[in-house]
Scaffold this active site. Structure first.
Site, PDB file in Angstrom:
ATOM      1  N   HIS A 147       0.976  -1.273   0.041  1.00  0.00           N
ATOM      2  CA  HIS A 147       0.476  -0.112   0.260  1.00  0.00           C
ATOM      3  C   HIS A 147       0.659   1.143   0.002  1.00  0.00           C
ATOM      4  O   HIS A 147       0.870   1.795   1.264  1.00  0.00           O
ATOM      5  CB  HIS A 147      -0.907  -0.139   0.756  1.00  0.00           C
ATOM      6  CG  HIS A 147      -1.550  -1.248   1.240  1.00  0.00           C
ATOM      7  ND1 HIS A 147      -2.952  -1.371   2.270  1.00  0.00           N
ATOM      8  CD2 HIS A 147      -2.026  -1.904   0.271  1.00  0.00           C
ATOM      9  CE1 HIS A 147      -3.174  -2.554   2.299  1.00  0.00           C
ATOM     10  NE2 HIS A 147      -3.087  -3.065   0.872  1.00  0.00           N
ATOM     11  N   TYR A 251     -13.374   9.142   3.762  1.00  0.00           N
ATOM     12  CA  TYR A 251     -13.651   8.182   2.844  1.00  0.00           C
ATOM     13  C   TYR A 251     -13.618   7.108   3.666  1.00  0.00           C
ATOM     14  O   TYR A 251     -14.210   5.728   3.319  1.00  0.00           O
ATOM     15  CB  TYR A 251     -12.531   8.122   1.670  1.00  0.00           C
ATOM     16  CG  TYR A 251     -13.148   9.321   0.769  1.00  0.00           C
ATOM     17  CD1 TYR A 251     -14.073   9.335  -0.148  1.00  0.00           C
ATOM     18  CD2 TYR A 251     -12.427  10.580   0.539  1.00  0.00           C
ATOM     19  CE1 TYR A 251     -14.808   9.999  -0.864  1.00  0.00           C
ATOM     20  CE2 TYR A 251     -12.610  11.393   0.013  1.00  0.00           C
ATOM     21  CZ  TYR A 251     -14.005  11.925  -0.368  1.00  0.00           C
ATOM     22  OH  TYR A 251     -14.388  12.983  -1.458  1.00  0.00           O
ATOM     23  N   TYR A 262      -8.333 -10.367   5.134  1.00  0.00           N
ATOM     24  CA  TYR A 262      -8.375 -11.874   3.875  1.00  0.00           C
ATOM     25  C   TYR A 262      -7.752 -13.204   4.748  1.00  0.00           C
ATOM     26  O   TYR A 262      -8.238 -13.754   4.401  1.00  0.00           O
ATOM     27  CB  TYR A 262      -6.866 -11.404   3.562  1.00  0.00           C
ATOM     28  CG  TYR A 262      -6.541 -10.333   3.089  1.00  0.00           C
ATOM     29  CD1 TYR A 262      -7.364  -9.973   1.637  1.00  0.00           C
ATOM     30  CD2 TYR A 262      -5.900  -9.104   2.758  1.00  0.00           C
ATOM     31  CE1 TYR A 262      -6.832  -9.431   1.017  1.00  0.00           C
ATOM     32  CE2 TYR A 262      -5.655  -8.180   2.356  1.00  0.00           C
ATOM     33  CZ  TYR A 262      -6.304  -8.368   0.988  1.00  0.00           C
ATOM     34  OH  TYR A 262      -5.771  -6.822   0.350  1.00  0.00           O
TER      35      TYR A 262
END
Length: 367
Positions: A147, A251, A262
């Site tokens: 990321h 957001y 995951y």
């Protein structure tokens, strides 16, 4: 919104849900510009038509009439670490007069072990980058390999927007305005911060931050109709998103989202939260959304002002039909074409795709 406009929006939304009267698009194919670049990540063009392509492994190439140069010299040292490496490249809107190129990369300089995302500007002199200057360096470094974000775009006013992902530490970085990560930034072309950035006068906030609550923004583009910044970002297992990145908006990540962890456990607390924006489109399951590009070209009149989306795990190119600030329908344009890392419209009006392990392809109507 007046009643007539509201009714039109409602009608479009209903069409998007039912699929009624869906627009028929021609079939598309691609031709190979070059397959000699292993991990293409970003593309930019010089005034003479040559293309510059970054390879995430740390190399920068010039592509001229399909021929690929030797790696260019003067590229910054990168920490090739999971998703990190040499990332995006953008030419300044006034490149012809000032010669500035912009690169993002996983930078081992800075505080701590590992790396974080930096933005550098430099000039191209022959086959060497010169005048290198880091104009933004994210802190703190991390050995985590995920990321980095790193996608960039200039708007019509010359502001540079770029993304930095949460660096795999979402609960520490993303909602904290004094820490880099999980954010989209806006700076001037020399790295200075515009006085009207939303957090300039907030104590301890990073003044370059434009919006926050993002997970890993891997695509960014300017809507040619509205001038607004749109971004794509990876969810975990589910919840890839398209957002309109507006000043000061939150957001929601990691508290709001549509995916799960995951390991199959819940991650976000909910899909909605007070003061947190909803995506304008999302995928569940994920397609591993990457680069995005609005189409504004006579070569594809049927795609005009709509958004093309590249998918990594989904190995496809997706068209999102756009009406004002909403997406009304999603259509797969190409499938099974490999991991589409980036989508760019070149100065010749053609759409170019950077495909991991497949090089650079050009989008063409099948006929």
């Amino acid at each position: 919104m007046n009643s007539k406009k509201w009714f039109s929006a409602l009608s479009l939304s209903i069409l998007a849900v039912t699929g009624a009267e869906a627009q028929q698009f021609p079939s598309y194919t691609t031709d190979v510009v070059t397959d000699a670049i292993e991990m293409p990540w970003g593309m930019a063009w010089l005034p003479n038509g040559d293309m510059l392509v970054t390879d995430r492994n740390g190399e920068l190439y010039r592509v001229s009439d399909g021929e690929v140069s030797e790696p260019l010299a003067g590229v910054p040292e990168v920490h090739v670490n999971g998703q990190g490496g040499l990332l995006d490249i953008e030419a300044h809107p006034d490149y012809a007069s000032n010669g500035w190129l912009y690169l993002t990369f996983s930078d081992p300089e800075g505080n701590g072990e590992g790396s974080n995302t930096s933005v550098m500007r430099a000039k191209l002199n022959g086959n060497r980058l010169t005048d290198q200057e880091v104009i933004y360096r994210a802190m703190e470094n991390s050995n985590r390999g995920q990321h980095y974000g790193g996608r960039m775009v200039f708007d019509a006013d010359g502001y540079l927007y770029f993304s930095i992902g949460d660096r795999g530490d979402h609960f520490t970085n993303v909602q904290n305005l004094s820490r880099d990560g999980g954010k989209i930034y806006r700076i001037m072309d020399d790295g200075s911060v515009p006085e009207d950035n939303p957090f300039v006068h907030i104590p301890d906030a990073i003044p370059a931050v434009w919006s926050y609550g993002h997970r890993n923004p891997q695509g960014i583009a300017i809507n040619p109709e509205t001038g607004e910044v749109w971004n794509s970002e990876h969810g975990p297992r589910g919840g890839d998103e398209i957002n309109i990145a507006r000043a000061a908006n939150n957001y929601g990540w990691p508290y709001v989202g549509y995916g799960i962890n995951y390991n199959g456990e819940p991650l976000a607390e909910d899909s909605h939260g007070a003061g947190m924006e909803q995506p304008i489109w999302y995928w569940n399951p994920s397609i591993a959304i990457a680069g995005i590009e609005f189409v504004d070209s006579d070569h594809y009149p049927e795609l005009s002002n709509n958004l093309l989306v590249g998918a990594l795990a989904g190995t496809r190119l997706v068209l999102l039909e756009v009406w004002e600030d909403r997406v009304i329908r999603s259509t797969d344009i190409l499938t099974g074409i490999g991991r589409v890392r980036e989508v760019e419209q070149g100065p010749d009006g053609y759409i170019y795709l950077a495909i991991e392990g497949g090089g650079i392809h050009r989008l063409l109507p099948a006929e």
